[in-house]
Design a protein around this motif. Structure first.
Motif, mmCIF file in Angstrom:
data_model
loop_
_atom_site.group_PDB
_atom_site.id
_atom_site.type_symbol
_atom_site.label_atom_id
_atom_site.label_comp_id
_atom_site.label_asym_id
_atom_site.label_seq_id
_atom_site.Cartn_x
_atom_site.Cartn_y
_atom_site.Cartn_z
ATOM 1 N N THR A 97 0.836 -1.198 0.000
ATOM 2 C CA THR A 97 0.000 0.000 0.000
ATOM 3 C C THR A 97 0.872 1.250 0.000
ATOM 4 O O THR A 97 0.483 2.293 -0.543
ATOM 5 C CB THR A 97 -0.903 -0.037 1.246
ATOM 6 N N THR A 98 2.057 1.138 0.574
ATOM 7 C CA THR A 98 3.001 2.261 0.590
ATOM 8 C C THR A 98 3.229 2.793 -0.825
ATOM 9 O O THR A 98 3.237 4.004 -1.060
ATOM 10 C CB THR A 98 4.349 1.784 1.188
ATOM 11 N N HIS A 99 3.405 1.890 -1.764
ATOM 12 C CA HIS A 99 3.661 2.299 -3.136
ATOM 13 C C HIS A 99 2.410 2.920 -3.764
ATOM 14 O O HIS A 99 2.494 3.872 -4.546
ATOM 15 C CB HIS A 99 4.133 1.071 -3.937
ATOM 16 N N SER A 198 -8.589 7.209 0.164
ATOM 17 C CA SER A 198 -9.224 6.468 1.241
ATOM 18 C C SER A 198 -8.397 5.213 1.510
ATOM 19 O O SER A 198 -8.408 4.266 0.726
ATOM 20 C CB SER A 198 -10.662 6.110 0.826
ATOM 21 N N ASP A 199 -7.659 5.241 2.618
ATOM 22 C CA ASP A 199 -6.768 4.128 2.966
ATOM 23 C C ASP A 199 -7.582 3.101 3.750
ATOM 24 O O ASP A 199 -7.914 3.315 4.911
ATOM 25 C CB ASP A 199 -5.597 4.669 3.790
ATOM 26 N N GLU A 200 -7.890 1.988 3.080
ATOM 27 C CA GLU A 200 -8.775 0.991 3.686
ATOM 28 C C GLU A 200 -8.027 -0.305 3.983
ATOM 29 O O GLU A 200 -8.610 -1.391 4.010
ATOM 30 C CB GLU A 200 -10.003 0.796 2.778
ATOM 31 N N LEU A 230 -2.582 -6.447 1.321
ATOM 32 C CA LEU A 230 -2.654 -7.749 1.981
ATOM 33 C C LEU A 230 -1.759 -7.848 3.211
ATOM 34 O O LEU A 230 -1.781 -8.851 3.908
ATOM 35 C CB LEU A 230 -2.274 -8.850 0.977
ATOM 36 N N SER A 231 -0.980 -6.795 3.477
ATOM 37 C CA SER A 231 -0.017 -6.863 4.590
ATOM 38 C C SER A 231 -0.705 -7.211 5.900
ATOM 39 O O SER A 231 -0.221 -8.052 6.659
ATOM 40 C CB SER A 231 0.690 -5.518 4.765
ATOM 41 N N LYS A 232 -1.813 -6.554 6.175
ATOM 42 C CA LYS A 232 -2.443 -6.706 7.490
ATOM 43 C C LYS A 232 -3.488 -7.823 7.453
ATOM 44 O O LYS A 232 -3.523 -8.668 8.332
ATOM 45 C CB LYS A 232 -3.094 -5.398 7.923
#
Ligand SMILES: Cc1ncc(COP(=O)(O)O)c(C=O)c1O
Length: 387
Positions: A97-99, A198-200, A230-232
């Protein structure tokens, strides 16, 4: 020698690990600093990656990611976003998501554009905004339960404002916006012509009810970039897979930024992600339940200590006002706790100046470790109050 880039020189490393380093040599250390699930990546996902290697799926892929994964992502996240994004024009697979945040900023911002960020906030936003030449404007949410209100949003808007970044559930506070709250914010965004990121990423780790997405509100689909990862949800921090869902013209600009920064995400990780999104629908459930149980343990202990805390409704953090309750700064509290009780937390100041007075406790740990850490914190608090 000529000067290095002012854009990188203005950034500082996020010092999340500072207090973990202090206890590194203590055999009884408990480290609650990490924003990473304590579960392994589900075995069926790891197997899919092994198969990808064995079958020689080890080449470059399209910039936007392999088509089956974009299709699967559009279908999988529809239950949160409420939209079926076009896999060819509106979906990107990113390197975490960072990218996605980074290329969104590069695609949207001109130098000097202002980005409104409710704070305390995840430090990755500020870095990405500044690297793209933008200017972060932090709106203090401490007096409104860590939620941005429409009035506070209106007050922060200037003629240079282009974007609002919103996270629900949020890091570091675990707060979640309701449909009504998002709808009120959406009205301001439409009225004042703002884009929204929107960071979901924590949507699957919302404890109760269905996560609401601001992209579903009237007039918002064309001005919202939704990001997931998918990290979390699948405990895949090291696999580096995220997703961006954006209107086609924005997605096209982001794809260019991705091409020239990473070419494509890892082919092997993409096969793992495809497995996660097609056969891993239930993977996050036991993790969510474990974080919820840990949330209950932590909130109960903090209440016992008489420490103010906003009860997290998702993610795996709790953000109590522990240092302020003892009249200490966040950094001084974390340092004393690490030295005296061998418990490492993250200082609230890692999450902008609005985090002063708070600490972040990660709930991504076995309950026994959390219990032990909370007991040590309680004794530390008692000692400080007596002395
Ligand atoms: C709110 C939020 N967004 C984005 C990220 C980045 O996650 P990743 O790049 O691993 O997908 C994190 C990681 O901690 C986060 O907490």
């Amino acid at each position: 020698m000529q000067e290095l880039s002012a854009r990188t020189r203005q950034l500082a490393f996020a010092s999340m690990r500072r207090f973990a380093d202090l206890v590194a040599d203590e055999p009884d250390a408990i480290i609650l600093t990490i924003g990473q699930p304590h579960f392994p990546t589900p075995a069926h996902i790891a197997e899919a990656a092994k198969r990808a290697i064995d079958e020689g799926f080890t080449s470059y892929t399209p910039n936007r990611g392999i088509r089956p994964l974009r299709e699967a992502a559009s279908a999988y996240y529809e239950r949160f976003t409420g939209h079926r994004y076009d896999p060819d024009r509106e979906v990107l697979v990113t390197v975490g998501t960072t990218h996605a945040i980074d290329i969104a900023m590069r695609a949207l911002l001109a130098p000097g554009d202002e980005v409104i960020i409710p704070a305390p906030a995840y430090p990755g936003y500020e870095g990405a905004v500044r690297l793209a030449g933008g200017h972060p404007v932090f709106v203090d949410t401490r007096s409104t339960g860590f939620l941005l209100t429409p009035d506070a949003l209106r007050q922060a808007i200037t003629p240079r404002t282009k974007l609002l970044i919103l996270a629900s559930p949020a890091n570091p506070t675990g707060t979640v916006y309701s449909e009504d709250e998002l709808s009120a914010l959406a009205r301001v965004c439409v009225e004042r012509d703002l884009y929204v990121l929107s960071d979901e990423i924590y949507a699957e780790l919302q404890f109760d009810g269905s996560p609401a997405s601001i992209s579903r509100m009237p007039g918002m689909r064309d001005r919202t970039l939704v990001i997931h990862g998918l990290s979390k949800s699948h405990s895949m921090t090291g696999w580096r897979i995220g997703f961006a869902f954006a209107p086609a013209p924005i997605a096209a600009e982001m794809a260019k930024a991705a091409q020239f920064s990473v070419s494509c995400p890892s082919s092997i990780s993409q096969m793992a992600a495809l497995e996660a999104l097609t056969c891993g629908h239930e993977d996050s459930r036991p993790m969510r339940e474990a974080y919820r149980a840990n949330r209950d343990l932590a909130v109960e202990a903090l209440h016992r200590m008489g420490v103010p805390v906003v009860e997290p409704a998702g993610a795996f953090y709790v953000f109590p006002e522990l240092p302020k309750a003892l009249g200490m700064t966040s950094d001084a509290f974390c340092e004393a706790l690490a030295r005296e009780a061998h418990v490492a937390l993250v200082s609230g100041t890692c999450f902008t100046h609005c985090g002063e007075g708070y600490v972040r406790i990660s709930l991504a740990c076995p309950p026994e470790a959390l219990q032990e850490a909370l007991g040590r914190i309680e004794r530390f608090v008692e000692r400080r109050r007596q002395g």
